[in-house]
Design an enzyme around this catalytic site. Structure first.
Site, PDB file in Angstrom:
ATOM      1  N   ASP A   1     -33.750  49.717  33.231  1.00 22.19           N
ATOM      2  CA  ASP A   1     -32.642  49.275  34.065  1.00 22.19           C
ATOM      3  C   ASP A   1     -31.404  49.119  33.189  1.00 22.19           C
ATOM      4  O   ASP A   1     -31.492  48.607  32.066  1.00 22.19           O
ATOM      5  CB  ASP A   1     -32.988  47.952  34.733  1.00 22.19           C
ATOM      6  CG  ASP A   1     -31.940  47.542  35.747  1.00 22.19           C
ATOM      7  OD1 ASP A   1     -31.546  48.384  36.559  1.00 22.19           O
ATOM      8  OD2 ASP A   1     -31.501  46.385  35.702  1.00 22.19           O
TER       9      ASP A   1
ATOM     10  N   PHE B   1     -15.418  36.170  47.774  1.00 26.28           N
ATOM     11  CA  PHE B   1     -16.125  37.447  47.601  1.00 26.28           C
ATOM     12  C   PHE B   1     -17.482  37.372  48.297  1.00 26.28           C
ATOM     13  O   PHE B   1     -18.164  36.352  48.258  1.00 26.28           O
ATOM     14  CB  PHE B   1     -16.340  37.734  46.111  1.00 26.28           C
ATOM     15  CG  PHE B   1     -17.170  38.973  45.861  1.00 26.28           C
ATOM     16  CD1 PHE B   1     -16.582  40.228  45.840  1.00 26.28           C
ATOM     17  CD2 PHE B   1     -18.536  38.882  45.661  1.00 26.28           C
ATOM     18  CE1 PHE B   1     -17.340  41.365  45.627  1.00 26.28           C
ATOM     19  CE2 PHE B   1     -19.310  40.010  45.443  1.00 26.28           C
ATOM     20  CZ  PHE B   1     -18.705  41.258  45.428  1.00 26.28           C
TER      21      PHE B   1
ATOM     22  N   ASP C   1     -37.615  43.204  38.023  1.00 27.91           N
ATOM     23  CA  ASP C   1     -37.705  41.772  38.324  1.00 27.91           C
ATOM     24  C   ASP C   1     -37.479  41.456  39.791  1.00 27.91           C
ATOM     25  O   ASP C   1     -37.730  40.340  40.237  1.00 27.91           O
ATOM     26  CB  ASP C   1     -36.709  40.977  37.478  1.00 27.91           C
ATOM     27  CG  ASP C   1     -35.268  41.444  37.674  1.00 27.91           C
ATOM     28  OD1 ASP C   1     -35.047  42.334  38.513  1.00 27.91           O
ATOM     29  OD2 ASP C   1     -34.374  40.922  36.980  1.00 27.91           O
TER      30      ASP C   1
ATOM     31  N   ARG D   1     -17.377  43.076  49.843  1.00 25.88           N
ATOM     32  CA  ARG D   1     -17.148  43.577  48.478  1.00 25.88           C
ATOM     33  C   ARG D   1     -15.676  43.454  48.079  1.00 25.88           C
ATOM     34  O   ARG D   1     -15.108  44.330  47.435  1.00 25.88           O
ATOM     35  CB  ARG D   1     -17.623  45.028  48.352  1.00 25.88           C
ATOM     36  CG  ARG D   1     -19.142  45.163  48.469  1.00 25.88           C
ATOM     37  CD  ARG D   1     -19.572  46.566  48.792  1.00 25.88           C
ATOM     38  NE  ARG D   1     -19.181  47.495  47.752  1.00 25.88           N
ATOM     39  CZ  ARG D   1     -19.067  48.808  47.921  1.00 25.88           C
ATOM     40  NH1 ARG D   1     -19.285  49.325  49.117  1.00 25.88           N
ATOM     41  NH2 ARG D   1     -18.723  49.591  46.925  1.00 25.88           N
ATOM     42  N   MET D   2     -15.055  42.358  48.503  1.00 24.10           N
ATOM     43  CA  MET D   2     -13.679  42.080  48.105  1.00 24.10           C
ATOM     44  C   MET D   2     -13.439  40.577  48.149  1.00 24.10           C
ATOM     45  O   MET D   2     -14.222  39.827  48.729  1.00 24.10           O
ATOM     46  CB  MET D   2     -12.678  42.814  49.011  1.00 24.10           C
ATOM     47  CG  MET D   2     -12.640  42.304  50.440  1.00 24.10           C
ATOM     48  SD  MET D   2     -11.272  43.018  51.411  1.00 24.10           S
ATOM     49  CE  MET D   2     -11.782  44.719  51.557  1.00 24.10           C
ATOM     50  N   SER D   3     -12.374  40.145  47.492  1.00 24.39           N
ATOM     51  CA  SER D   3     -11.968  38.738  47.530  1.00 24.39           C
ATOM     52  C   SER D   3     -10.449  38.708  47.546  1.00 24.39           C
ATOM     53  O   SER D   3      -9.794  39.736  47.300  1.00 24.39           O
ATOM     54  CB  SER D   3     -12.508  37.986  46.305  1.00 24.39           C
ATOM     55  OG  SER D   3     -11.980  38.540  45.106  1.00 24.39           O
TER      56      SER D   3
ATOM     57  N   ASP E   1     -38.082  46.296  43.226  1.00 26.72           N
ATOM     58  CA  ASP E   1     -38.704  47.023  42.124  1.00 26.72           C
ATOM     59  C   ASP E   1     -40.219  47.121  42.287  1.00 26.72           C
ATOM     60  O   ASP E   1     -40.878  47.894  41.577  1.00 26.72           O
ATOM     61  CB  ASP E   1     -38.408  46.328  40.782  1.00 26.72           C
ATOM     62  CG  ASP E   1     -36.948  46.413  40.388  1.00 26.72           C
ATOM     63  OD1 ASP E   1     -36.341  47.466  40.632  1.00 26.72           O
ATOM     64  OD2 ASP E   1     -36.414  45.432  39.835  1.00 26.72           O
TER      65      ASP E   1
END
Length: 706
Positions: free
Chosen positions: A329, A403, A544, A408-410, A548
């Site tokens: 990863d 956010f 983790d 996906r913005m702030s 996965d």
């Protein structure tokens, strides 16, 4: 059961502990002489049967029932017993070291009462349980699925997943790492381990294991060897050793019949004795590797445990040594983890100062590490003469836009201002919704950042783009050299990331990996592993998160982080207690060291037997064929005795190497084979001649004649 911190042992205590291990190993060496306990090692069982046989012959000689040299028979018997004891000692010593680790864990366990939550308590309340919500119960009554409360200074009583709260946790009792870690509900850092200590706040934890099946309990069981099974490679080598031993046994029986026939037909010479044939069998059978094989496997598992990795099977360790493809990863393994803001790029006639101020305003409500780094960069560049609070006050009243993973913005909406910062695709859409069109300069700046390996964020003020923030993934120092070492060993490295292809390609080039999988999803990870496995490759990966788990279950070597989710840990065959993704590289090295050690000592054992063949065969049959004495080119006077003694002593001399392992160095399979043959093959051929001759000289000086 919980674990309490133990004080660091003194030098004297360490020495006493070491001598106790040796003493206990010697005792176990004798206990293991029980044929029932020795049945798992066919080679040494045959040696023990030979020891019993020669011992019986010795007493028969003393009673006058058999005509033979009592001293010779007795001397051979003693050293045959030593051969078995030394082999048992190597295994007992390896087990003893593991048992000492297990005992240290057991001594740290204490019984305690637990705050088990009543069924009436609902996690949805999102508040700390009060005294009416729980009852104090013994640890043994805590079962899988139960909820319990732990507060500041408490020891976490069982493994589980945090379902409510957040706290700082000291995991040093398990991992040895003194720095505390944050454990909180949700995400991939929700798992806690029994025996760790709460340093602040509180947690509500859901038990993930039944009593006696925690990581610590499993660790104790694995260290003690109770659950250790032979791996396919060990089984295959066992079959080979059994086959060779049976062949030599048949040869010795045939030689006895042949010797009897020659003496009867020629009327001269003496029939070779049973004692000599037993000595011949023991010296020619693969006793060296037979006596060390079990110790090598146990020591390999112990070395991994010292690295704070629980291998749920010996097969997983061996598979690590055969790895062809390593899936890593990007975040936390190849890069440091959190992306850092490193540059403000103005566009469309705006200045760096304007980008910095707008980025600051848009990041105040961004609690992610990336958002914090934007504030740090802006303040560090000294573009703003005023503090952020003073700047914000100019736009009162204002409303922060926090956010979120969905938007996906702030940003911030205030008096006469509207600022946003976010991912390019979302910001392009945001600009268009405000009646503007993203400029070519903006798109070129975004592409430039992506192609350089960074992550671009667009800053928009009053509906128009003012610039781009370059978020940089910092590649770990020395990681490129580690990948070069893996490449030298013939291992292909593949970086897995959710980044777009341009960003992934740039980071892959900087890190030096062989390939990458961009925009990775659980399905694509699983598909990639199956693709490599269909080509006959052995694949390893770390993970983790719950997403996965499918790939971990498919991989040949699957390392789950101890801080990871329960599905990830259940799917893996190794658990890293340190939760360090780069540990996979060390696991591969440990697996290869195990295979190299076994291969090297097997090579030494085989060539060692070839050398002893030239020493003992002429001496064994001189009584039948006196002319064979001319082949005694070493001038040995006690060839058989010397060979038997050397055969026993060499096992003891190789025990440290079996436990420590052959020194690992990155190299290809061809280079490893060449080195193996040159050092251990040639060494196994030469050392017996030197050792046996030295023992013979010593016996002569002591007046021994056999």
């Amino acid at each position: 059961m919980t674990i309490k911190n133990a004080k660091k042992p003194t030098v004297r205590e360490k020495k006493e502990k070491r001598w106790n291990i040796y003493r206990d190993a010697l005792v176990q060496s004798v206990i293991k002489l029980n044929p029932i306990k020795l049945r798992h090692n066919f080679v040494m069982l045959v040696v023990e049967i030979g020891s019993i046989l020669t011992t019986l012959i010795y007493f028969m000689v003393l009673l006058g029932l058999v005509n033979d040299d009592a001293f010779f028979v007795g001397f051979v018997s003693i050293w045959l017993w030593f051969t078995v004891i030394f082999a048992n000692f190597s295994e007992a010593l390896a087990e003893g070291r593991g048992k000492a680790q297990a005992d240290a864990l057991k001594k740290m366990r204490v019984e305690t009462s637990v705050r088990r939550l009543r069924s009436s308590f609902h996690v949805e309340k999102r508040e700390i349980p009060n005294e009416n919500d729980y009852e104090l119960v013994p640890l043994t009554s805590l079962g899988k699925g139960d909820l319990f409360l732990v507060q500041r200074s408490d020891i976490i009583p069982a493994d589980g997943d945090v379902v409510l709260g957040a706290a700082s946790v000291d995991e040093s009792a398990i991992t040895g790492e003194s720095a505390p870690v944050i454990r909180e509900a949700g995400g991939d850092c929700s798992a806690v381990t029994g025996g760790t200590k709460i340093l602040s706040d509180w947690l509500v934890v859901k038990v993930s294991n039944d009593p006696g099946d925690s990581f610590v309990d499993r660790m104790i069981g694995l260290i003690e060897g109770a659950k250790r099974k032979k791996t396919p490679n060990e089984i295959a080598l066992d079959i080979l050793l059994i086959g060779l031993t049976v062949i030599f046994l048949i040869i010795c029986i045939v030689l006895l019949a042949f010797s009897t026939f020659i003496v009867d037909t020629s009327g001269q010479g003496d029939v070779v004795t049973v004692t000599v044939l037993v000595a011949l069998l023991v010296c020619l059978a693969p006793t060296t590797i037979g006596g060390l094989l079990s110790a090598i496997g146990i020591a390999g598992m112990n070395r991994l445990i010292k690295k704070n990795v629980i291998a749920l099977s010996g097969q997983a360790i061996e598979a690590a040594g055969d790895i062809d493809v390593l899936l890593l990863d990007k975040t936390g393994t190849i890069t440091l983890g959190n992306r850092q803001a490193v540059e403000f790029i103005p566009v469309d006639g705006h200045s760096v100062d304007q980008v910095a101020e707008s980025a600051q305003l848009a990041s105040v409500a961004d609690e992610t590490p990336e958002g914090r780094s934007v504030l740090v960069l802006a303040e560090g560049m000294n573009h703003q003469k005023s503090g952020i609070d003073e700047i914000i006050s100019q736009y009162t009243p204002y409303n922060f836009i926090a956010f979120s993973a969905q938007t996906r913005m702030s940003g911030i909406d205030g008096k006469g201002i509207s600022v946003r910062k976010g991912a390019p695709d979302m910001m392009y859409k945001f600009i268009q919704e405000r009646g503007s069109t993203p400029s070519l300069e903006l798109k070129l700046a975004v592409d430039k950042v992506a192609m350089s390996g960074g992550t671009p964020l667009i800053v928009v003020r009053d509906g128009k783009a003012v610039g781009v923030i370059n978020l940089k993934d910092i590649v770990k120092s020395g990681i490129r050299e580690r990948f070069a070492q893996l490449r030298k060993m013939g291992i292909r490295t593949v970086m897995i990331t959710g980044d777009n292809k341009l960003t992934a390609a740039a980071i892959a080039a900087e890190a030096g990996v062989d390939d990458f999988l961009a925009e990775a999803t659980p399905e694509r990870k699983l598909e990639l592993i199956r693709h490599y496995q269909s080509e006959g490759k052995t694949v390893a990966m770390t993970g983790d998160g719950t997403n996965d788990a499918p790939a971990l279950a498919q991989a040949d070597v699957a390392v789950a982080m101890n801080t990871g989710t329960q599905p990830a840990r259940e799917a893996a065959n190794m658990i890293d207690l340190d939760s360090n993704p780069t540990k996979l590289i060390e696991i591969v090295e440990t697996g290869k060291q195990l295979l190299m050690t076994r291969g090297s000592l097997t090579t030494f054992s085989v060539t060692n037997d070839v050398a002893k063949y030239f020493v003992i065969i002429p001496a064994a049959f001189t009584s039948t064929y006196p002319v064979l004495d001319t082949l005694n080119f070493m001038g040995l006077e006690n060839a058989i005795l010397s060979a038997v003694i050397f055969n026993a002593i060499i096992i003891v001399m190789l025990i440290p190497l079996a436990l420590r392992g052959v020194k690992y160095a990155p190299m290809s399979a061809e280079e490893a084979l060449r080195k193996n043959i040159l050092i251990y093959g040639l060494g196994g051929l030469v050392i017996p001649f030197i050792g046996i001759k030295a023992i013979d000289i010593l016996l002569v000086l002591l007046g021994v004649q056999g």
